[in-house]
Design a protein around this motif. Structure first.
Motif, PDB file in Angstrom:
ATOM      1  N   VAL A   9      64.923 124.450  64.064  1.00  0.00           N
ATOM      2  CA  VAL A   9      65.611 123.511  64.940  1.00  0.00           C
ATOM      3  C   VAL A   9      65.732 124.195  66.299  1.00  0.00           C
ATOM      4  N   ARG A  10      65.252 123.497  67.348  1.00  0.00           N
ATOM      5  CA  ARG A  10      65.299 124.059  68.700  1.00  0.00           C
ATOM      6  C   ARG A  10      66.157 123.178  69.608  1.00  0.00           C
ATOM      7  N   ARG A  11      66.890 123.849  70.477  1.00  0.00           N
ATOM      8  CA  ARG A  11      67.640 123.173  71.534  1.00  0.00           C
ATOM      9  C   ARG A  11      67.063 123.675  72.840  1.00  0.00           C
ATOM     10  N   ASN A  12      66.464 122.783  73.619  1.00  0.00           N
ATOM     11  CA  ASN A  12      65.818 123.156  74.885  1.00  0.00           C
ATOM     12  C   ASN A  12      64.864 124.344  74.689  1.00  0.00           C
ATOM     13  N   ALA A  13      64.005 124.251  73.666  1.00  0.00           N
ATOM     14  CA  ALA A  13      62.946 125.220  73.346  1.00  0.00           C
ATOM     15  C   ALA A  13      63.455 126.530  72.750  1.00  0.00           C
ATOM     16  N   GLU A  14      64.758 126.692  72.583  1.00  0.00           N
ATOM     17  CA  GLU A  14      65.320 127.906  71.981  1.00  0.00           C
ATOM     18  C   GLU A  14      65.642 127.627  70.509  1.00  0.00           C
ATOM     19  N   VAL A  15      65.148 128.472  69.619  1.00  0.00           N
ATOM     20  CA  VAL A  15      65.420 128.295  68.191  1.00  0.00           C
ATOM     21  C   VAL A  15      66.896 128.573  67.933  1.00  0.00           C
ATOM     22  N   VAL A  16      67.590 127.570  67.374  1.00  0.00           N
ATOM     23  CA  VAL A  16      69.023 127.715  67.108  1.00  0.00           C
ATOM     24  C   VAL A  16      69.348 127.692  65.621  1.00  0.00           C
ATOM     25  N   ALA A  17      68.374 127.300  64.783  1.00  0.00           N
ATOM     26  CA  ALA A  17      68.601 127.296  63.330  1.00  0.00           C
ATOM     27  C   ALA A  17      67.259 127.334  62.609  1.00  0.00           C
ATOM     28  N   THR A  18      67.240 128.027  61.473  1.00  0.00           N
ATOM     29  CA  THR A  18      66.046 128.062  60.629  1.00  0.00           C
ATOM     30  C   THR A  18      66.475 127.926  59.170  1.00  0.00           C
ATOM     31  N   GLY A  19      65.552 127.522  58.355  1.00  0.00           N
ATOM     32  CA  GLY A  19      65.844 127.398  56.936  1.00  0.00           C
ATOM     33  C   GLY A  19      64.600 126.987  56.179  1.00  0.00           C
ATOM     34  N   ARG A  20      64.776 126.688  54.902  1.00  0.00           N
ATOM     35  CA  ARG A  20      63.684 126.251  54.040  1.00  0.00           C
ATOM     36  C   ARG A  20      64.120 125.016  53.268  1.00  0.00           C
ATOM     37  N   LEU A  21      63.212 124.072  53.148  1.00  0.00           N
ATOM     38  CA  LEU A  21      63.459 122.852  52.396  1.00  0.00           C
ATOM     39  C   LEU A  21      62.764 122.965  51.046  1.00  0.00           C
ATOM     40  N   TRP A  22      63.548 122.963  49.974  1.00  0.00           N
ATOM     41  CA  TRP A  22      62.945 123.025  48.646  1.00  0.00           C
ATOM     42  C   TRP A  22      63.285 121.765  47.877  1.00  0.00           C
ATOM     43  N   LEU A  23      64.360 121.727  47.164  1.00  0.00           N
ATOM     44  CA  LEU A  23      64.664 120.569  46.325  1.00  0.00           C
ATOM     45  C   LEU A  23      65.728 119.649  46.900  1.00  0.00           C
ATOM     46  N   THR A  24      66.613 120.174  47.708  1.00  0.00           N
ATOM     47  CA  THR A  24      67.700 119.360  48.252  1.00  0.00           C
ATOM     48  C   THR A  24      67.627 119.327  49.773  1.00  0.00           C
ATOM     49  N   ALA A  25      68.262 118.335  50.340  1.00  0.00           N
ATOM     50  CA  ALA A  25      68.293 118.193  51.797  1.00  0.00           C
ATOM     51  C   ALA A  25      69.007 119.387  52.433  1.00  0.00           C
ATOM     52  N   LYS A  26      68.600 119.730  53.642  1.00  0.00           N
ATOM     53  CA  LYS A  26      69.236 120.802  54.418  1.00  0.00           C
ATOM     54  C   LYS A  26      69.965 120.181  55.598  1.00  0.00           C
ATOM     55  N   ARG A  27      71.121 120.754  55.916  1.00  0.00           N
ATOM     56  CA  ARG A  27      71.905 120.310  57.072  1.00  0.00           C
ATOM     57  C   ARG A  27      72.141 121.490  57.991  1.00  0.00           C
ATOM     58  N   PHE A  28      72.041 121.224  59.275  1.00  0.00           N
ATOM     59  CA  PHE A  28      72.275 122.246  60.291  1.00  0.00           C
ATOM     60  C   PHE A  28      73.231 121.678  61.329  1.00  0.00           C
ATOM     61  N   GLU A  29      74.218 122.473  61.733  1.00  0.00           N
ATOM     62  CA  GLU A  29      75.097 122.097  62.839  1.00  0.00           C
ATOM     63  C   GLU A  29      74.593 122.808  64.083  1.00  0.00           C
ATOM     64  N   VAL A  30      74.358 122.028  65.138  1.00  0.00           N
ATOM     65  CA  VAL A  30      73.789 122.560  66.376  1.00  0.00           C
ATOM     66  C   VAL A  30      74.759 122.295  67.521  1.00  0.00           C
ATOM     67  N   PRO A  31      75.307 123.353  68.146  1.00  0.00           N
ATOM     68  CA  PRO A  31      76.184 123.139  69.299  1.00  0.00           C
ATOM     69  C   PRO A  31      75.396 122.599  70.489  1.00  0.00           C
ATOM     70  N   ILE A  32      75.917 121.525  71.076  1.00  0.00           N
ATOM     71  CA  ILE A  32      75.301 120.924  72.266  1.00  0.00           C
ATOM     72  C   ILE A  32      76.414 120.669  73.258  1.00  0.00           C
ATOM     73  N   GLY A  33      76.493 121.499  74.275  1.00  0.00           N
ATOM     74  CA  GLY A  33      77.586 121.379  75.243  1.00  0.00           C
ATOM     75  C   GLY A  33      78.918 121.511  74.526  1.00  0.00           C
ATOM     76  N   THR A  34      79.801 120.527  74.704  1.00  0.00           N
ATOM     77  CA  THR A  34      81.110 120.550  74.058  1.00  0.00           C
ATOM     78  C   THR A  34      81.098 119.831  72.709  1.00  0.00           C
ATOM     79  N   SER A  35      79.932 119.358  72.280  1.00  0.00           N
ATOM     80  CA  SER A  35      79.799 118.629  71.020  1.00  0.00           C
ATOM     81  C   SER A  35      79.002 119.443  70.011  1.00  0.00           C
ATOM     82  N   THR A  36      78.983 118.970  68.789  1.00  0.00           N
ATOM     83  CA  THR A  36      78.168 119.567  67.734  1.00  0.00           C
ATOM     84  C   THR A  36      77.340 118.463  67.099  1.00  0.00           C
TER      85      THR A  36
END
Length: 89
Positions: free
Chosen positions: A32-59
């Motif tokens: 997961v990239r925010r403005n071309a910077e990698v902010v989260a990584t992971g692997r998808l196997w059997l279940t869905a993956k969730r990532f929280e990404v800070p964007i300004g004052t929001s997530t």
């Protein structure tokens, strides 16, 4: 890495952000990239993956799940509880 890439643009606090989700069906790798910077990584196997990404004052919440019996993936971006439509290629 990108076999499947999804890009969305959002405006938070008067600033535009580009969120990109890359998924490789071969390795299951997710970036997961925010403005071309990698902010989260992971692997998808059997279940869905969730990532929280800070964007300004929001997530933002990025969800990645398997599709078509694991031969593809789909992702969604939610900001402040609302779905954000991805850009169309």
């Amino acid at each position: 890495m990108s076999e499947a890439s999804r890009v969305s643009r959002v405006d938070v606090d008067g600033r535009e952000y580009e969120i990109e989700v890359d998924h490789s069906t071969w390795t299951g790798g997710i970036e997961v990239r925010r403005n071309a910077e990698v902010v989260a990584t992971g692997r998808l196997w059997l279940t869905a993956k969730r990532f929280e990404v800070p964007i300004g004052t929001s997530t933002a919440l990025v969800e990645v799940e398997s599709a078509y019996a694991g031969f593809a993936a789909r992702s969604e971006l939610h900001l402040d509880g609302r779905y954000v439509e991805p850009l169309r290629g």
